[in-house]
Structure formats: C-alpha cells, structure tokens
Design a protein around this motif. Structure first.
Motif, PDB file in Angstrom:
ATOM      1  N   ALA A 370       3.344  61.185  28.936  1.00 42.72           N
ATOM      2  CA  ALA A 370       2.567  59.956  29.070  1.00 42.72           C
ATOM      3  C   ALA A 370       2.289  59.249  27.747  1.00 42.72           C
ATOM      4  N   LYS A 371       2.298  59.971  26.644  1.00 42.08           N
ATOM      5  CA  LYS A 371       1.902  59.403  25.359  1.00 42.08           C
ATOM      6  C   LYS A 371       3.026  59.549  24.341  1.00 42.08           C
ATOM      7  N   GLU A 617      -0.485  63.886  29.205  1.00 41.54           N
ATOM      8  CA  GLU A 617      -1.858  63.408  29.076  1.00 41.54           C
ATOM      9  C   GLU A 617      -2.794  64.541  28.686  1.00 41.54           C
TER      10      GLU A 617
END
Length: 780
Positions: A370-371, A617
């Motif tokens: 996610a990042k 996440e």
C-alpha cells in the motif's frame, strides 16, 4: 545487425542535417566540397533521394562539386517524403545504415579524406520506414553540420533542430546558414551558438534561380552557380571551419586512444582488484545505442573504423531494459528536468512521484502492498526494507534490538547490496567478510538448484541435504519446475517444509536466535553466482514462516493479524523484478505476495538511478507514534527525484505494452514447442534465449550446467577446483566473446566459473541469434 559508429582517423565524415526543408543543405554541402577539393578529395553521399533525377542532390554535386565523388543509395522519382516514396519498397533501417557505413568505409580506404552524408528535409523528417531521421541515423553518430534556416521563423526552427539532435546524443560540430540582411537570423544564431562553443558560418545567399529555364537561362544559371561556388569556397571562414573539422576529428580519435591510460591513473573501479590491471583491460566506450556500446577498436587492422559495436552482455549491470539512448526516455527525462529540475520531497508531492506510486502498485499487483518509499538504488532500498521488517517484528513481539541481536532468515549466496546494513543480511563471502564492520546477522539456508544438464532439466539437491530433502529430481520442461500447484502436493514439498521447520526450531529454541524478517531474491540469486533456486523451496520457506508464527515468539499466537504472519517477508526484486524474467514480478512465479518488495534496475529502463521499497499498511503502521523518533528516519537529498519518477512511469508503460502486445510471442512459442507438457497446464515460463541453445550448451564437455529464463542466460563451466566466485575458469569464454565476430563483439561479466549474458527486453532476435552462434562456436 549493428553497425559501428562512423569514425575514421583519415576520413573526416560528417552528416548534414537541415533545420527545415529547403534551407539549402545541398548548396552548403557543395560549398564545403568545393573548398576541400582545392587540396584533397571530397565525397558526398545521399542515402535517400526523392524527386526528378535532374534535380537530385547527388547530381548537383556531380555538376558543381569540382570533382567530388557523389553517390545516392536509394532514388525515388516521386517528389514526396521518403516514407511515402518508399511505401511499396522494403528498405530496412538496418540495411540502410549498413550501406552508409560500407560506403564510408570504402572511401576511408581510398584517397577520400572528407565526406558528407546528407539527410532529406528537416531533422525529424521521416526516413523510408517512417522513423525520424534523428533516430534512424543515430547509430552512426556522425558529427553534425547543421544547416540553419535564414527565413522568417528560422531562429526557432534552428534552435529546435539543434536541441533535438543534442537530446539524441549527437555532437553538433558546426552551423551554417545564408546571410539575410532583413531577418538577420545569422547574427542572432551566431551569438546563440557561440555560447555553446559551436562555430557558425554565414554564407552569401546563392543566386536566384530563373523562373523560366529555357536553354539560355539554364546556361546562365549554371554559370552563376559555378561562380557562386568558386567564390564561396575561398571564403576564409569556410577554410578555417574545414581546418577545425579536421582538428576535431583527430582530437576525437586521440582522446579515445588516451582514455584507458588516463582512467588507469585516475579511477578506482568497483569490484576490481587493481593489482596486475593494465590500461589494456579497460574498455573505452565512445557512446551506446540500443543493445550496443560503441567501443574503441584495439585490433591491429581496423578496416571498418576506429569504433566497433559491442553487445552489452551484462545489460550494464542489469539495468538495461529499453536500450541505450532510448529517445522516448531521454525526452521524458528532459521534460521533467525542464519542469522541475529537482524539488525536495519531504512533506511535499509532485505529479511524477504520485503517478509512479499508482503505476507501480498496479504493475506489482500485490494486494498486501500500500505504501511506496523512494530511494536511489537497490542497496539503499534494501536498507529501508530491513529497517521496516525489523521494526515491525520488534513492535509485534516486544523485542528491544538495542539489547539483543535480531537477525534475518535467507538463502546462501544471497546478496542485497554493498551498504553496511544489508551486508549483514548475507552470509560471509568474498564481498563482505573483509569489510571491517561486517557481522553477518542471520541464518542462510542451503537450497536445491534448478539447472539444465545433458539436455534435461533437473532440481539438484546439495549432497549434504539429500538425507533430509531427497535425491535429485528430473523434469520434462522448465515450465513443469514452476508448476507449484502440482508440486506443493508432492512428497518433496513435505520434505522441504519439514526440514525448514526443524531448522528454525533448532535455531530459535536451542541456539536462542531471534529473527526479524525473511529476505529472498525470488528465483535467481544474482551476485551470488546466478543461482537458480528451486521455486518450490522458496515457496515452502515462505509458507512455513507464515503458517508457524509460534516458531519465532511465544507471544506470536496472540498477536497475529490479517496482514503479515510469523515474520515480514521481504522480496529483493532489484534484479529479478519488472519483466527481467518475462513477468511484471518474479514473486508471481512463487504465487505468493511479500509484505515488502524492493525494485530498482529496470525501473527506469536503464537510464537513471531510482529505487522503490513498497510495504503493506501494517508495516507502515509499525512506525506510527506520537514520537518523531519512531518515524522511518531515512532519506536522501534526491528522494523521489522528478526526473527519475517521470522516466520510470514511461518505462513501466512501455514494458507493460511489450508484455501484452505480442512482442515476445515468438520466444514463448519457441519454449512451448520444446515442452512435452500441455501448454494449457504448464506455467508460462520462457526466455529470449532459444531452447535449442540451452540443449546444445548443456551437452558440451566444458559446461557443467546452464539455465535461461526471461532475458537471463547463465553458463556454469566445469572447474576441477570446485568453482565459486574466485574461479577463473570462465575468463577464457569471456575473452573469446570479447574478440567476437566480424559483426560485433561482446562485453560480458563473469561470476567465478559462471558467465552470464543478459539482453534488454527490446533486443532484436537477429542479434541474439548471432550471439548464440558465437557461444556455440566457443563451447560446442
């Protein structure tokens, strides 16, 4: 087949480009040839000409060139752009370039010492196949005589033409144009190019052509032109320019010839023992284009020129994806440099970084991730990944890394970079054990290897592990090795899992070790010697770690989550990711999703450094706290630099298109046709290197084993002393490839007894087949 960049010691060869059509290229060429003809022999080449034969540029040189040799390669009667005139005739770009180079080579061996190759129309006017001439003729990289535009709007078109050439790596040697006392473009452009140390010569405008060319008018026109050329050829600026062009040619050759000696004196090379190294061991690269370096030819006979095409056999340390000098990526970089330069990234965002983050997550296709964290190269990207993984484990299990050592799990032969932190994530080796701060914190499993031996694929179990893992396993195809849906149900998988679990239990419970992450190079361990790990073993390793969190902490059972389990799984895809192995990710071969993934190398197609570390996440949340000191305090001045991010976006889009548009279908078909398994049931595993090559090499007496997947080919040579990184047995093959053939030679790298070759994802099949011919000649 490639041609060498056009450079000869005794032939001043230049290419004439025009800032636009009808700017007087042929008149300028004729002036220069007339001036040369006063002292020596000039030659003029028009690769492609369109229009009436009487008006053809080579005929103009024959008429007014004072003895200049003039030649045209392809003549079309229709007065239109070459791509329209040649629409019914196949003229391959490679054949056109080869004809130009052959013609110039012939002149270089004669008494010609000055030659001009004149283009058609403007810089971006299309060639016969519709490709911009600026791209079409780039492999020759002749120094440029730019004929600027003296008309209204000519300042803009001239500067635009210059910048287009500069963007593609051309050297603009001089600018010429006609004087016009109304627009005075020559005055403005002289000052503009003077700042760039490029000489500009303005010529008097040629006499106007009569509107009606009857017999008398034709004679008067011809006399006027002859007089114009006689006078212009004697102008001091022209004579001085020609002298400077001669000096420039000599200096260019001399610079190339002295570069190796100067480099030997000044440069400290990476991964090189300098004791015993001589200047002759250094490859002098003048330029690079597509899959080839243009290198100084050190052979005693250099009939084809001072430079030679050299296949970049290591893909320039695994970075090349879309070819050297890719004009689209160069344009992307220039756009971002012009729009942003570099802007700081902490607490800010710009469009390229955001766009790349979106694009990369879609390309990877991992629902866990996610990042996106940006760094500059694979080693620092892995440093970040290790920080992420260890923090997440310590946070979950309540460990204090300042009081106890937290190690990693990995594989023998792994290597994740040359910075101090990730050096400790690898077992002691020639790379790190003499580095004073190295400690080596972790455990590294030995593992089964995939290789082709004697024409058959097999998984080879290390002898000391056969009691635990069983005997070697033979397979009918490479695809069947990757058929994990079937192999996970096998007794082999159960043995793998039992061995892995028992080993971890012993390390943790009996030896008291603690582990904070599992780090793997999926499929191929690169720097460790191109080691092709059995994908089933790597899959089983991930499964055991995730399915048995109790192995790592007594607190594990009560502190699990839907995200990572056991240990954070880090995939180092710096080398193997982003289509290197024929797929967007190498993780897809294992059918698992890591918690952290690192990509570099092919991320920008081989143009500029950039790296991404992408995390879930929950890994991100491990750094969330009211305390600034708990944040991921890592970065560098050029974090998420806009130039790199912009190039990466375009690189990923281009590779994704190649992946889906059928560009690689012929390679896939070759490997499918050589598989005895059903194409519908076998995973899509293929290589740009032909299956028949592997079969031939694997049966050679001097070859221990081979493998190929995607763009990678690895050849392990027999070594009576056992091989390894310090072996020199592959040097002979490396030297044979360095000699090469008449068409090109090969720059390659060795890892002990292993010689590997790597193409880009855009390599031409004919180049690969010629390289395969060299390998067969050397080994079979």
């Amino acid at each position: 087949m490639p041609v060498g960049a056009a450079l000869w010691r005794n032939l001043r060869a230049h290419q004439v480009y025009g800032a636009n059509t009808d700017v007087g290229k042929t008149i300028v060429s004729t002036v220069l040839c007339n001036a040369i003809q006063q002292k020596s022999q000039a030659a003029f080449l028009k690769p492609v000409s369109t229009g009436a034969l009487d008006d053809a540029d080579d005929h103009h040189l024959k008429r007014y060139g004072a003895g200049t040799i003039a030649k045209c390669l392809y003549q079309f009667d229709e007065p239109v752009s070459p791509h329209l005139a040649a629409k019914n005739k196949l003229i391959r770009d490679e054949d056109l370039l080869a004809s130009i180079h052959k013609t110039l080579s012939g002149w270089a061996r004669s008494d010609v010492d000055f030659a001009l190759v004149e283009t058609a129309g403007g810089v971006h006017s299309p060639g016969p196949n519709g490709n911009s001439q600026a791209d079409l003729y780039r492999p020759l990289r002749l120094p440029i005589v730019l004929v600027a535009d003296s008309r209204l709007g000519g300042i803009s078109s001239s500067i635009s033409a210059y910048e287009s050439l500069l963007l593609r790596g051309y050297d603009v040697a001089s600018v010429l144009l006609f004087r016009d006392n109304y627009y005075k473009n020559h005055e403005y452009l002289r000052e503009y190019f003077q700042k760039k140390s490029i000489p500009l010569v303005s010529l008097p405008a040629p006499p106007a052509r009569p509107s009606q060319l009857d017999a008398d008018a034709r004679v008067r026109d011809e006399e006027a032109m002859l007089d114009y050329y006689r006078k212009s050829a004697k102008e001091s600026e022209i004579l001085h320019l020609l002298e400077q062009m001669s000096v420039n040619n000599t200096q260019r050759v001399e610079r190339l010839e002295e570069m190796a000696d100067r480099a030997h004196d000044l440069i400290w090379y990476p991964f090189t023992q300098h004791q015993g190294m001589t200047a002759k061991d250094i490859t002098v690269i003048d330029s690079a284009h597509d899959d080839y370096f243009q290198t100084l030819d050190n052979r005693s006979e250099k009939a084809e020129g001072e430079l030679r095409p050299t296949f970049d056999g290591s893909a320039s340390w695994w970075t090349q994806g879309l070819g050297h000098g890719n004009p689209e990526l160069s344009l992307s970089a220039a756009y971002a440099a012009g729009r942003y330069g570099h802007v700081m990234f902490a607490g800010a965002v710009h469009e390229p970084a955001l766009s790349l983050a979106d694009n990369l997550l879609q390309t990877i296709g991992n629902p866990r991730l996610a990042k996106v964290f940006y760094t500059d190269n694979g080693s620092t990207g892995m440093e970040v990944a290790v920080k992420m993984g260890l923090r997440a484990s310590c946070d979950r299990y309540g460990w204090d890394a300042s009081q106890e050592q937290i190690g990693i799990l990995g594989l023998k032969g792994s290597y994740h970079g040359d910075t101090i932190g990730v050096m400790d994530c690898s077992e002691p080796s020639v790379y790190n054990k003499k580095v004073e701060w190295y400690r080596g914190r972790g455990h590294w499993f030995d593992f089964p290897l995939v290789k082709m031996v004697g024409g058959s694929w097999k998984v080879e179990i290390p002898g000391e592990l056969q009691a635990d893992l069983g005997e070697n396993i033979n397979f009918t195809s490479l695809g069947s090795v990757f058929d994990l849906s079937q192999r996970l149900e096998s007794a082999t998988a159960q043995r793998y899992k039992h061995y892995i679990r028992q080993t971890i239990e012993d390390l943790v419970q009996r030896q008291g070790m603690k582990f904070g992450a599992l780090i793997l190079e999926p499929i191929i361990l690169g720097a460790g010697g191109m080691l092709f790990c059995d994908p089933l073993f790597q899959r089983c390793l991930v499964d055991v770690v995730r399915e048995h969190p109790e192995l790592f902490s007594t607190a594990a059972a009560s502190r699990q989550s839907p995200s990572w389990s056991g240990l954070p799984v880090i995939f180092d895809e710096v080398f193997t990711g982003l289509y290197r192995l024929g797929r967007p990710t190498s993780a897809s071969f294992l059918d698992v999703h890591p918690d952290i993934a690192v990509n570099a190398k092919l991320l920008t197609g081989g143009l500029i450094p950039l790296c991404t570390t992408v995390a879930s996440e929950e890994i991100f949340d491990a750094f969330s706290s009211p305390e600034k000191s708990d944040a991921l305090l890592h970065g560098h001045s050029y974090t998420a630099h806009a130039v790199g991010c912009t190039v990466a976006v375009d690189s990923l889009k281009t590779m994704a298109k190649l992946h889906t548009d059928g560009s690689w279908d012929s390679y896939r078909d070759d490997w499918r046709s050589n598989s005895s398994s059903s194409a519908a049931s076998t995973p899509d595993v293929w290589s740009v290197w032909s299956h028949s090559l592997l079969q031939d090499l694997s049966c050679a007496d001097s070859v221990e084993s081979v493998f190929a997947i995607g763009t990678v080919l690895s050849i392990s040579l027999r070594d009576a002393d056992g091989g390894g990184y310090t072996s020199n047995v592959a040097k002979g093959l490396q030297q044979t490839l360095a000699v090469g053939s008449d068409q090109f030679n090969v720059h390659s790298r060795v890892l002990g007894n292993v010689l590997y070759l790597m193409s880009s994802v855009t390599s031409k099949p004919e180049s690969l087949r010629e390289l395969e011919r060299l390998l067969r000649s050397a080994l079979v």
